[in-house]
Write a protein that holds these residues in place. Structure first.
Motif, PDB file in Angstrom:
ATOM      1  N   PRO A 120       3.816   4.401  -5.132  1.00  0.00           N
ATOM      2  CA  PRO A 120       3.812   3.747  -2.982  1.00  0.00           C
ATOM      3  C   PRO A 120       5.341   3.898  -2.793  1.00  0.00           C
ATOM      4  O   PRO A 120       4.657   3.892  -1.818  1.00  0.00           O
ATOM      5  N   LEU A 121       6.615   4.157  -3.272  1.00  0.00           N
ATOM      6  CA  LEU A 121       7.281   4.419  -2.479  1.00  0.00           C
ATOM      7  C   LEU A 121       7.072   5.959  -1.390  1.00  0.00           C
ATOM      8  O   LEU A 121       7.542   5.860  -0.394  1.00  0.00           O
ATOM      9  N   CYS A 122       6.257   6.576  -2.368  1.00  0.00           N
ATOM     10  CA  CYS A 122       5.377   8.059  -0.658  1.00  0.00           C
ATOM     11  C   CYS A 122       5.016   7.757  -0.180  1.00  0.00           C
ATOM     12  O   CYS A 122       4.248   8.282   0.829  1.00  0.00           O
ATOM     13  N   SER A 123       3.928   5.903  -0.310  1.00  0.00           N
ATOM     14  CA  SER A 123       2.960   5.432   0.966  1.00  0.00           C
ATOM     15  C   SER A 123       2.808   4.742   1.269  1.00  0.00           C
ATOM     16  O   SER A 123       1.684   4.396   1.943  1.00  0.00           O
ATOM     17  N   GLY A 124       4.323   4.287   1.801  1.00  0.00           N
ATOM     18  CA  GLY A 124       4.669   3.414   1.829  1.00  0.00           C
ATOM     19  C   GLY A 124       4.178   1.494   1.253  1.00  0.00           C
ATOM     20  O   GLY A 124       4.101   0.627   2.352  1.00  0.00           O
ATOM     21  N   GLY A 125       4.022   1.707   0.318  1.00  0.00           N
ATOM     22  CA  GLY A 125       3.942   0.958   0.163  1.00  0.00           C
ATOM     23  C   GLY A 125       4.576   0.024  -1.321  1.00  0.00           C
ATOM     24  O   GLY A 125       5.947  -0.200  -1.159  1.00  0.00           O
ATOM     25  N   ALA A 126       4.425  -1.281  -1.456  1.00  0.00           N
ATOM     26  CA  ALA A 126       5.829  -1.966  -2.562  1.00  0.00           C
ATOM     27  C   ALA A 126       5.682  -2.004  -4.016  1.00  0.00           C
ATOM     28  O   ALA A 126       4.864  -2.161  -4.514  1.00  0.00           O
TER      29      ALA A 126
END
Length: 841
Positions: free
Chosen positions: A458-464
């Motif tokens: 998620p941190l590398c795809s814009g997620g939370a």
């Protein structure tokens, strides 16, 4: 013979069947006949030896029994008689050792000639004498038939009548497989009659082709080793090794993990990156705090290939710590604060980490390393200069080292490079997309590699990242409705389903780390909001996930582990380091961009498990030997079977413990199960089952054994059943088999209501059972097998009873009358019918 079937064997043998045939090459046939003449044997022996080779390659067995019919008209006066004189011969074959096919021919010839020497022995008499385990699911002694038909079947002329053969189709099969070879001049036709409840047509057609290929190779060179003669045609080999491994992705993987995060921080700095309790941190804030820590670490000498320990409770600071280490160029070594001090100390010393990120009061008793306490030292960290050059880092530098349990009892560190972690991240971004990853639950300890997916994808795809203490705390978390994807192990998911803690916002459930059952998949799909359930497989040595499968809703088959992730390959390899045919079990080997560098500071272990990739055209390619067993399904998906080290031998039978566990879990009262082999007094071994029951249910040992007996043979039935509140787990969430308790005989044995023996015969039988089974008391309703008896102990019982009652009791009688009362009544009836019957009290 445990042939790989397409469906489980029914509780009772069925006889539904079909037939398929294939013409063999005339050129190969002539060479095979020449080989038989040169080896002083018949064509039948050559064809039989080839078929036994095929069966051995399919099953892994070296000791095979195949049946063959014999006309049994070996006397001149019988030749003109009308009637059926056919008898069955059981032909045993020993394929042990590094044999060539020519050497095998000698063994098969001796076996066949030896059997022919006893052709007058009725098969029924042989079964009675050998006393094999009887099971209604299959025929005794052998389940596969082989026959060569070389008598003329053309037209026959009678006065005023012409007889022609008529091929009558059949929809039955007397055996699992019946292989018929018909010889007509220079032509051989290979026909298989098969049980259609066990095998699909595609499986039988493959088996026919493999037999044809085998004969062709033998005809060309009979001096090949039997276990390495190629079975696969080029097209099938290409499909297994190349087509189903074509996972090339255009996404770049030569990036560092923190660089992928930094791209998102620059693109959406105000978007929430991490939520923990009431705290929500944006990408910009998280990037700034990690950057400060990185500069501080660099001044302490942390850089590429530096290992930094992380011993922090679950918090935003934990995520800051991981990113800070990576941005400094170092690699993190996760240390769970809940681990015993001795284990933490070992991991720090073994990794040779010089710096430890921790918090106040957390590091007592740990080795002498430089400690940075992110709570009490933060002001000093934050006041440090923000200036600092970029760390020169390549994708081949270490990102983290995760410790896994070792077979020697000492944990070993799996060293993962940025390149491998980036491969996982880019694959997951492609598969799940930003919507599904918008709120990813992070509930796994950072010491377990599932956490790599939960945090960095998620941190590398814009997620939370929705961070919680554990998955079962999600239901009470304020952030629960932000979770769109849950990534956890099946045992945890089963508990989440039970306590109804899956939020309605969840759309995707990833399950990994343990075998997944169809029942759990169905239960997850019944949760509101869940649209997709994925079954994922992979060891830490291949960066978390190696394969994936979207499990269909309301499916009938057990969940497959699917296909390889992007830029990786998977091979199912047989015991001779060749690709296993579709449907045939083999060991899982992995290769590609996800492979770890190896085991930290353990070059010998690394060389043993990470071996040169002999199938790769790329120089320096490697394979990882997983020790897992699997097989390909016909659609190219992979079915997980179990562990090589869970394969045991008991009383001469080879047993996969995973098969027994899977059967236990199918019981409606059982939620989890583990089976182990225990060695007790006098070297006696037995299977013990451990079960965790569904809420509100109990597990009666007798009921469990009877339920297993429907689908498993007697030698695979545990003799003790222990009910636990939970299975003991290792720190990474796997079943800790070494911690399973000794069974309490008073609670774990299969029992019936105790009724004392009523007469001398019952008392004699009960006394024999007590002595052989080592029990304090046995009642008239107790079942010999439920008490832990098996076929080998039954031989001892039979011998003792023969001494007592002065008559032979056949094994069949013992199976038909398995309780003290039933056997005593049977003996009493025999006694009444035979006045000479004596009872030696």
């Amino acid at each position: 013979l445990r042939l790989p079937t397409d469906r489980p064997r029914p509780p009772a043998q069925t006889f539904r069947g079909a037939r398929e045939q294939l013409q063999l090459s005339d050129r190969s046939v002539e060479r095979l006949k020449s080989l038989s003449r040169g080896e002083n044997c018949t064509l039948f022996i050559v064809l039989l030896a080839a078929f036994q080779t095929l069966l051995s390659r399919y099953t892994g067995e070296k000791d095979l029994v195949v049946g063959t019919p014999i006309a049994n008209r070996n006397r001149t006066e019988l030749e003109g008689l009308i009637g059926l004189f056919v008898e069955m011969l059981a032909l045993r074959c020993d394929l042990s050792g590094d044999l060539t096919f020519r050497e095998l021919l000698g063994r098969v010839r001796d076996s066949v000639l030896g059997a022919y020497g006893h052709r007058d022995l009725p098969f029924e008499k042989l079964v009675e004498e050998v006393r094999p385990e009887r099971n209604p699911r299959h025929t005794p002694l052998f389940q596969i038939l082989f026959a060569l038909h070389n008598t003329a079947h053309g037209e026959s002329k009678l006065p005023g009548l012409t007889l022609r053969p008529l091929d009558v189709g059949t929809s039955t099969s007397k055996f699992d497989l019946a292989k018929h070879i018909t010889e007509a001049g220079t032509a051989l036709t290979s026909t298989i009659e098969y049980n259609s409840d066990l095998f699909d047509l595609s499986t039988i057609l493959r088996l026919l082709r493999h037999y044809q290929n085998l004969l062709k190779m033998i005809a060309a060179n009979p001096d090949q080793k039997v276990m390495t003669i190629p079975l696969l045609a080029e097209q099938e080999r290409w499909q297994l090794l190349s087509e189903w491994n074509d996972t090339r992705s255009a996404r770049p993987t030569g990036r560092a993990l923190h660089e992928l995060f930094e791209e998102q921080a620059e693109r959406c700095p105000d978007r929430v990156a991490v939520v923990f309790g009431g705290e929500a941190v944006t990408y910009g804030e998280l990037n700034d705090r990690a950057g400060l820590l990185a500069q501080y670490l660099k001044r302490m000498g942390v850089g590429p290939e530096s290992l930094v320990g992380v011993c922090l409770r679950r918090s935003v600071e934990m995520v800051v710590g991981l990113l800070g280490i990576l941005k400094a160029g170092g690699a993190y070594v996760p240390l769970d604060p809940a681990y015993p001090q001795q284990r933490l100390a070992f991991m720090l010393e073994d990794s040779r980490a010089r710096v430890l990120l921790t918090e106040a009061g957390r590091a007592a008793g740990l080795p002498n390393v430089e400690m940075i306490r992110l709570d009490s030292d933060w002001d000093e960290i934050a006041s440090a200069s923000r200036a600092g050059g970029l760390c020169e880092l390549s994708a081949n530098n270490l990102a983290y080292v995760i410790y896994t349990s070792g077979s020697t009892g000492r944990p070993k560190g799996v060293a993962i490079e940025h390149r491998s972690a980036a491969t996982l991240v880019e694959w997951a971004k492609d598969l799940f997309g930003s919507d599904r990853l918008s709120g990813t639950l992070a509930c796994t300890s950072i010491c377990f590699d599932l956490s790599v997916f939960e945090l960095f994808v998620p941190l590398c795809s814009g997620g939370a990242v929705i961070l919680v203490e554990n998955a079962l705390a999600l239901g009470a978390a304020d952030s629960a409705e932000r979770v769109s994807l849950i990534n956890t192990v099946p045992s945890v998911m089963a508990e989440m389903v039970r306590v109804e803690s899956i939020p309605a916002a969840v759309r995707v459930v990833n399950l990994a780390g343990e075998p997944l059952t169809r029942r759990l998949v169905d239960e997850v799909y019944r949760q509101r909001g869940v649209r997709e359930v994925y079954n994922l497989y992979g060891p830490s040595e291949d960066t978390t996930y190696s394969t994936y499968a979207l499990v269909e809703r309301d499916g009938r088959e057990g969940p497959a582990i699917g296909r390889p992730v992007a830029n990786t390959k998977i091979y199912i390899i047989d015991g001779n380091l060749g690709p296993a045919p579709i449907g045939v079990m083999g060991e899982v080997y992995l290769s590609g961009e996800g492979l770890a560098r190896g085991y930290l500071n353990r070059p010998e272990t690394t060389a043993e498990r990470f071996i040169p990739d002999w199938m790769s055209e790329r120089p320096g390619g490697r394979l990882y030997r997983t020790g897992d067993l699997a097989r390909y399904r016909t659609n190219g998906e992979i079915e997980y079977i179990g562990r090589l080290d869970h394969q045991i031998k008991l009383r001469g039978f080879r047993i996969e413990l995973g098969e027994i566990e899977a059967a236990l879990i199918r019981h409606s009262a059982v939620r989890e199960a583990a089976v182990i082999l225990r060695e007790e007094q006098a070297g006696r071994k037995r299977l013990v089952a451990y079960v965790v029951c569904e809420e509100g249910h109990g597990a009666d040992p007798g009921e469990l054994r009877r339920d297993l007996g429907v689908s498993l043979p007697e030698h695979m039935l545990p003799s003790a059943y222990v009910t636990l509140e939970a299975l003991p787990l290792t720190p990474t969430g796997k079943v800790d088999r070494r911690a399973l308790p000794e069974p309490d005989p008073a609670k774990s044995a299969v029992k019936s209501e105790y009724v004392a023996p009523r007469n001398d015969i019952e008392r004699s039988i009960a006394s024999v059972w007590q002595a052989i089974l080592r029990l304090e008391k046995v009642g008239i309703n107790d079942n010999f097998f439920d008490l832990g008896g098996h076929s080998l102990l039954l031989v001892q019982v039979n011998r003792k009873l023969r001494e007592l009652f002065n008559r032979d009791l056949s094994m069949v009688e013992m199976f038909e009358h398995p309780t003290v009362g039933a056997l005593a009544a049977h003996i009493s009836r025999q006694r009444a019918q035979q006045p000479s019957f004596q009872h030696r009290y």
